[in-house]
Design an enzyme around this catalytic site. Structure first.
Site, PDB file in Angstrom:
ATOM      1  N   HIS A  59       0.836  -1.195   0.000  1.00 39.82           N
ATOM      2  CA  HIS A  59       0.000   0.000   0.000  1.00 39.82           C
ATOM      3  C   HIS A  59       0.871   1.246   0.000  1.00 39.82           C
ATOM      4  O   HIS A  59       1.827   1.330   0.778  1.00 39.82           O
ATOM      5  CB  HIS A  59      -0.905   0.016   1.232  1.00 39.82           C
ATOM      6  CG  HIS A  59      -1.930  -1.056   1.228  1.00 39.82           C
ATOM      7  ND1 HIS A  59      -3.120  -0.963   0.540  1.00 39.82           N
ATOM      8  CD2 HIS A  59      -1.938  -2.279   1.820  1.00 39.82           C
ATOM      9  CE1 HIS A  59      -3.819  -2.064   0.714  1.00 39.82           C
ATOM     10  NE2 HIS A  59      -3.130  -2.885   1.480  1.00 39.82           N
ATOM     11  N   GLU A  93     -19.397  10.413  -1.305  1.00 42.11           N
ATOM     12  CA  GLU A  93     -18.138  10.084  -0.633  1.00 42.11           C
ATOM     13  C   GLU A  93     -17.046  11.071  -1.028  1.00 42.11           C
ATOM     14  O   GLU A  93     -16.224  11.461  -0.214  1.00 42.11           O
ATOM     15  CB  GLU A  93     -17.722   8.664  -1.003  1.00 42.11           C
ATOM     16  CG  GLU A  93     -18.625   7.610  -0.391  1.00 42.11           C
ATOM     17  CD  GLU A  93     -18.415   6.249  -1.007  1.00 42.11           C
ATOM     18  OE1 GLU A  93     -18.568   5.263  -0.290  1.00 42.11           O
ATOM     19  OE2 GLU A  93     -18.098   6.183  -2.207  1.00 42.11           O
ATOM     20  N   ILE A 126      -7.133   0.767   7.580  1.00 38.66           N
ATOM     21  CA  ILE A 126      -8.440   0.897   8.228  1.00 38.66           C
ATOM     22  C   ILE A 126      -9.547   0.786   7.189  1.00 38.66           C
ATOM     23  O   ILE A 126      -9.345   1.109   6.031  1.00 38.66           O
ATOM     24  CB  ILE A 126      -8.556   2.238   8.982  1.00 38.66           C
ATOM     25  CG1 ILE A 126      -9.831   2.297   9.828  1.00 38.66           C
ATOM     26  CG2 ILE A 126      -8.500   3.392   8.027  1.00 38.66           C
ATOM     27  CD1 ILE A 126      -9.952   3.552  10.673  1.00 38.66           C
ATOM     28  N   ALA A 128     -13.340   2.197   6.273  1.00 38.66           N
ATOM     29  CA  ALA A 128     -14.196   3.325   6.633  1.00 38.66           C
ATOM     30  C   ALA A 128     -15.189   3.590   5.518  1.00 38.66           C
ATOM     31  O   ALA A 128     -15.042   3.101   4.416  1.00 38.66           O
ATOM     32  CB  ALA A 128     -13.354   4.568   6.886  1.00 38.66           C
TER      33      ALA A 128
END
Length: 343
Positions: A59, A93, A126, A128
């Site tokens: 990542h 979003e 994470i 979300a």
């Protein structure tokens, strides 16, 4: 209909080389659900610690400059550029992320990400949905207080969620998609988007509404699982005997400090493997029976000179939780132990 993919396809879903190789070897798959089931088995049972770290490092991380003002601007530009280019994000979003990605909040997010990586040795992951930069930052700060061995497990769980959604995109990219993916999309329609945030870099996973979940997909693993980590060695604890029991009797639960009224009934047993994970302790069922459960570990055999001849963890599954998954690990050393509820 079967779906065949190669190593490169699976490498785009997860950065672990071993994961990609084993998934390619298992290909073709009869359905998307079949691929997810295999993927979870490979990720949690075959990929080792180095493979997990390799996937984490795949990542990207942004905001790695020395001057605070430059780091802030670089972070803001990086996030905005990615959001505008990613077609998987809905307009709602996009507006949430763009509206909350201020210079000061991104600066603080970048600083905390640096602290996180210094403490844990890998990037922050994470899931979300429509969360503001401040909400993401708050979660980063909360997880920063975790012990490294606990946070490592959480990060692996988050990586699997991201991988699962990338697999969905991989399957949906093929022509004549099978009905299994359509069913999965319908089941996920009311579920939250899962987004990977690595040090302030927002990675969207899919375009799904944030309404309440109204469907529970079938289980792909037993409802109760465990693993053992030897914190004194910093490695999985292999060869520990594990026993699962449930309380049965005239009393609905064992009373603290008293005996009688019931007994513990055997449910299953196993021995931890090289990754510290136990085998199957229960059958794979959609609904687990509510009640008081006990997982016991033969720690005295594993650490003959330790303080604990055995360790038992007692927990309750309520009626409203019977479709949930309960992962109850043991973090062990010769003179202490702890646990938590994982996922």
């Amino acid at each position: 209909m079967e779906f065949s993919f190669d190593e490169k396809d699976f490498a785009s879903c997860c950065g672990s080389t071993k994961f990609a190789k084993e998934m390619a070897s298992a290909s073709p798959f009869r359905s998307f659900q079949d691929a997810v089931s295999v993927a979870k088995g490979v990720w949690f049972n075959s990929v080792d610690v180095n493979g997990w770290l390799q996937a984490f490092s795949a990542h990207p991380q942004i905001g790695q400059t020395h001057a605070p003002s430059v780091a802030s601007e670089a972070s803001a530009q990086g996030i905005r550029k990615w959001i505008l280019c990613n077609k998987m994000w809905s307009k709602g979003e996009q507006s949430t992320a763009l509206a909350t990605a201020t210079g000061s909040s991104l600066q603080e997010l970048s600083e905390w990400n640096a602290r996180y990586r210094e403490k844990f040795g890998f990037v922050f992951l994470i899931c979300a949905a429509g969360r503001s930069t401040d909400e993401i930052l708050a979660e980063l700060k909360r997880r920063y207080t975790n012990r490294p061995i606990v946070e490592f497990e959480i990060a692996a769980q988050e990586q699997m969620k991201i991988t699962e959604l990338r697999l969905a995109k991989l399957f949906s990219s093929r022509e004549n998609i099978s009905s299994s993916v359509d069913k999965y999309s319908a089941a996920k329609k009311a579920e939250e988007d899962r987004i990977s945030i690595i040090g302030g870099h927002v990675t969207a996973a899919s375009e799904i509404s944030t309404a309440k979940l109204i469907h529970h997909p079938a289980r792909t693993r037993p409802p109760i699982t465990t693993h053992v980590l030897d914190v004194s060695q910093g490695s999985p604890a292999a060869g520990i005997e594990v026993l699962l029991e449930v309380w049965r009797g005239t009393q609905s639960r064992p009373t603290f400090g008293a005996s009688g009224g019931g007994s513990w009934v055997f449910q299953g047993s196993s021995t931890t493997d090289l990754d510290g994970r136990s085998g199957q302790l229960l059958s794979i069922v959609d609904d687990v029976n509510p009640g008081i459960y006990r997982i016991s570990f033969n720690t005295g055999k594993y650490i003959p000179n330790g303080f604990f001849p055995y360790v038992s963890l007692v927990f309750e599954i309520k009626e409203s939780q019977k479709r949930e998954h309960f992962h109850v690990p043991l973090l062990l050393s010769p003179f202490s132990f702890s646990t938590y509820r994982g996922s």
